[in-house]
Design a protein around this motif. Structure first.
Motif, PDB file in Angstrom:
ATOM      1  N   MET A  77       0.831  -1.175   0.000  1.00  0.00           N
ATOM      2  CA  MET A  77       0.000   0.000   0.000  1.00  0.00           C
ATOM      3  C   MET A  77       0.880   1.244   0.000  1.00  0.00           C
ATOM      4  SD  MET A  77      -3.314   0.509   2.360  1.00  0.00           S
ATOM      5  CE  MET A  77      -3.701  -1.062   3.056  1.00  0.00           C
ATOM      6  N   GLY A  78       0.536   2.140  -0.892  1.00  0.00           N
ATOM      7  CA  GLY A  78       1.298   3.372  -0.981  1.00  0.00           C
ATOM      8  C   GLY A  78       0.712   4.473  -0.121  1.00  0.00           C
ATOM      9  N   PRO A  79       1.401   5.597  -0.069  1.00  0.00           N
ATOM     10  CA  PRO A  79       0.931   6.710   0.753  1.00  0.00           C
ATOM     11  C   PRO A  79      -0.415   7.275   0.283  1.00  0.00           C
ATOM     12  CG  PRO A  79       2.994   7.273  -0.349  1.00  0.00           C
ATOM     13  CD  PRO A  79       2.690   5.859  -0.668  1.00  0.00           C
ATOM     14  N   VAL A  80      -0.677   7.221  -1.015  1.00  0.00           N
ATOM     15  CA  VAL A  80      -1.949   7.722  -1.533  1.00  0.00           C
ATOM     16  C   VAL A  80      -3.096   6.827  -1.063  1.00  0.00           C
ATOM     17  CG1 VAL A  80      -3.267   8.201  -3.630  1.00  0.00           C
ATOM     18  CG2 VAL A  80      -0.841   8.786  -3.529  1.00  0.00           C
ATOM     19  N   ASP A  81      -2.894   5.527  -1.102  1.00  0.00           N
ATOM     20  CA  ASP A  81      -3.920   4.591  -0.631  1.00  0.00           C
ATOM     21  C   ASP A  81      -4.239   4.811   0.850  1.00  0.00           C
ATOM     22  OD1 ASP A  81      -4.012   3.392  -3.135  1.00  0.00           O
ATOM     23  OD2 ASP A  81      -2.499   1.885  -2.595  1.00  0.00           O
ATOM     24  N   ILE A  82      -3.205   4.982   1.635  1.00  0.00           N
ATOM     25  CA  ILE A  82      -3.392   5.207   3.065  1.00  0.00           C
ATOM     26  C   ILE A  82      -4.125   6.523   3.299  1.00  0.00           C
ATOM     27  CG2 ILE A  82      -2.183   5.619   5.246  1.00  0.00           C
ATOM     28  CD1 ILE A  82      -0.013   3.668   4.188  1.00  0.00           C
ATOM     29  N   ALA A  83      -3.763   7.565   2.570  1.00  0.00           N
ATOM     30  CA  ALA A  83      -4.422   8.868   2.723  1.00  0.00           C
ATOM     31  C   ALA A  83      -5.901   8.776   2.361  1.00  0.00           C
ATOM     32  CB  ALA A  83      -3.717   9.906   1.862  1.00  0.00           C
ATOM     33  N   VAL A  84      -6.222   8.062   1.302  1.00  0.00           N
ATOM     34  CA  VAL A  84      -7.621   7.904   0.893  1.00  0.00           C
ATOM     35  C   VAL A  84      -8.406   7.158   1.969  1.00  0.00           C
ATOM     36  CG1 VAL A  84      -9.137   6.758  -0.766  1.00  0.00           C
ATOM     37  CG2 VAL A  84      -7.173   8.060  -1.573  1.00  0.00           C
ATOM     38  N   ILE A  85      -7.840   6.101   2.512  1.00  0.00           N
ATOM     39  CA  ILE A  85      -8.507   5.327   3.556  1.00  0.00           C
ATOM     40  C   ILE A  85      -8.740   6.188   4.796  1.00  0.00           C
ATOM     41  CG2 ILE A  85      -8.219   3.401   5.165  1.00  0.00           C
ATOM     42  CD1 ILE A  85      -6.810   1.920   2.846  1.00  0.00           C
ATOM     43  N   VAL A  86      -7.754   6.985   5.173  1.00  0.00           N
ATOM     44  CA  VAL A  86      -7.889   7.854   6.345  1.00  0.00           C
ATOM     45  C   VAL A  86      -8.965   8.904   6.116  1.00  0.00           C
ATOM     46  CG1 VAL A  86      -6.704   9.609   7.714  1.00  0.00           C
ATOM     47  CG2 VAL A  86      -5.560   7.456   7.195  1.00  0.00           C
ATOM     48  N   VAL A  87      -8.971   9.536   4.951  1.00  0.00           N
ATOM     49  CA  VAL A  87      -9.957  10.578   4.655  1.00  0.00           C
ATOM     50  C   VAL A  87     -11.367   9.994   4.642  1.00  0.00           C
ATOM     51  CG1 VAL A  87     -10.768  12.157   2.857  1.00  0.00           C
ATOM     52  CG2 VAL A  87      -8.361  12.094   3.461  1.00  0.00           C
ATOM     53  N   VAL A  88     -11.546   8.853   4.013  1.00  0.00           N
ATOM     54  CA  VAL A  88     -12.866   8.219   3.970  1.00  0.00           C
ATOM     55  C   VAL A  88     -13.298   7.803   5.375  1.00  0.00           C
ATOM     56  CG1 VAL A  88     -14.135   6.205   3.133  1.00  0.00           C
ATOM     57  CG2 VAL A  88     -12.676   7.498   1.577  1.00  0.00           C
ATOM     58  N   GLY A  89     -12.390   7.271   6.154  1.00  0.00           N
ATOM     59  CA  GLY A  89     -12.715   6.885   7.527  1.00  0.00           C
ATOM     60  C   GLY A  89     -13.137   8.071   8.374  1.00  0.00           C
ATOM     61  N   ILE A  90     -12.421   9.176   8.258  1.00  0.00           N
ATOM     62  CA  ILE A  90     -12.784  10.381   9.007  1.00  0.00           C
ATOM     63  C   ILE A  90     -14.133  10.914   8.541  1.00  0.00           C
ATOM     64  CG2 ILE A  90     -12.150  12.800   9.377  1.00  0.00           C
ATOM     65  CD1 ILE A  90      -9.220  11.850   9.423  1.00  0.00           C
ATOM     66  N   ALA A  91     -14.402  10.856   7.255  1.00  0.00           N
ATOM     67  CA  ALA A  91     -15.691  11.320   6.734  1.00  0.00           C
ATOM     68  C   ALA A  91     -16.839  10.472   7.283  1.00  0.00           C
ATOM     69  CB  ALA A  91     -15.682  11.293   5.210  1.00  0.00           C
ATOM     70  N   VAL A  92     -16.662   9.170   7.312  1.00  0.00           N
ATOM     71  CA  VAL A  92     -17.705   8.277   7.837  1.00  0.00           C
ATOM     72  C   VAL A  92     -17.951   8.549   9.318  1.00  0.00           C
ATOM     73  CG1 VAL A  92     -18.233   5.862   8.365  1.00  0.00           C
ATOM     74  CG2 VAL A  92     -17.365   6.481   6.113  1.00  0.00           C
ATOM     75  N   ILE A  93     -16.905   8.706  10.077  1.00  0.00           N
ATOM     76  CA  ILE A  93     -17.043   9.007  11.500  1.00  0.00           C
ATOM     77  C   ILE A  93     -17.720  10.360  11.694  1.00  0.00           C
ATOM     78  CG2 ILE A  93     -15.747   9.542  13.608  1.00  0.00           C
ATOM     79  CD1 ILE A  93     -13.714   7.398  12.695  1.00  0.00           C
ATOM     80  N   GLY A  94     -17.344  11.340  10.881  1.00  0.00           N
ATOM     81  CA  GLY A  94     -17.960  12.663  10.973  1.00  0.00           C
ATOM     82  C   GLY A  94     -19.452  12.631  10.679  1.00  0.00           C
ATOM     83  N   ILE A  95     -19.834  11.896   9.665  1.00  0.00           N
ATOM     84  CA  ILE A  95     -21.256  11.771   9.319  1.00  0.00           C
ATOM     85  C   ILE A  95     -22.014  11.082  10.441  1.00  0.00           C
ATOM     86  CG2 ILE A  95     -22.867  10.634   7.748  1.00  0.00           C
ATOM     87  CD1 ILE A  95     -20.785  11.185   5.524  1.00  0.00           C
ATOM     88  N   ALA A  96     -21.437  10.033  10.997  1.00  0.00           N
ATOM     89  CA  ALA A  96     -22.098   9.317  12.098  1.00  0.00           C
ATOM     90  C   ALA A  96     -22.279  10.230  13.307  1.00  0.00           C
ATOM     91  CB  ALA A  96     -21.290   8.081  12.476  1.00  0.00           C
ATOM     92  N   VAL A  97     -21.260  10.998  13.650  1.00  0.00           N
ATOM     93  CA  VAL A  97     -21.352  11.923  14.786  1.00  0.00           C
ATOM     94  C   VAL A  97     -22.414  12.980  14.518  1.00  0.00           C
ATOM     95  CG1 VAL A  97     -20.110  13.742  16.042  1.00  0.00           C
ATOM     96  CG2 VAL A  97     -19.019  11.535  15.613  1.00  0.00           C
TER      97      VAL A  97
END
Length: 54
Positions: free
Chosen positions: A1-21
């Motif tokens: 996994m490259g840095p771009v893949d990790i960044a995308v996963i982190v951004v999507v994860g934060i977005a999902v958590i933000g929507i849930a909150v």
């Protein structure tokens, strides 16, 4: 996994958590839509009561 893949996963994860909150906050503050009473389509007494209050 490259840095771009990790960044995308982190951004999507934060977005999902933000929507849930946000959705939980709206539900706690009673600013949501229907009361989630089995897909009434806004036709039950609790949903009509909520519409009148807003």
């Amino acid at each position: 996994m490259g840095p771009v893949d990790i960044a995308v996963i982190v951004v999507v994860g934060i977005a999902v958590i933000g929507i849930a909150v946000y959705l939980i906050y709206r539900k706690v503050k009673h600013k949501g839509g229907c009361c989630d009473c089995s897909f009434c389509g806004g036709n039950c007494s609790c949903c009509k009561k909520e519409d009148k209050e807003n």
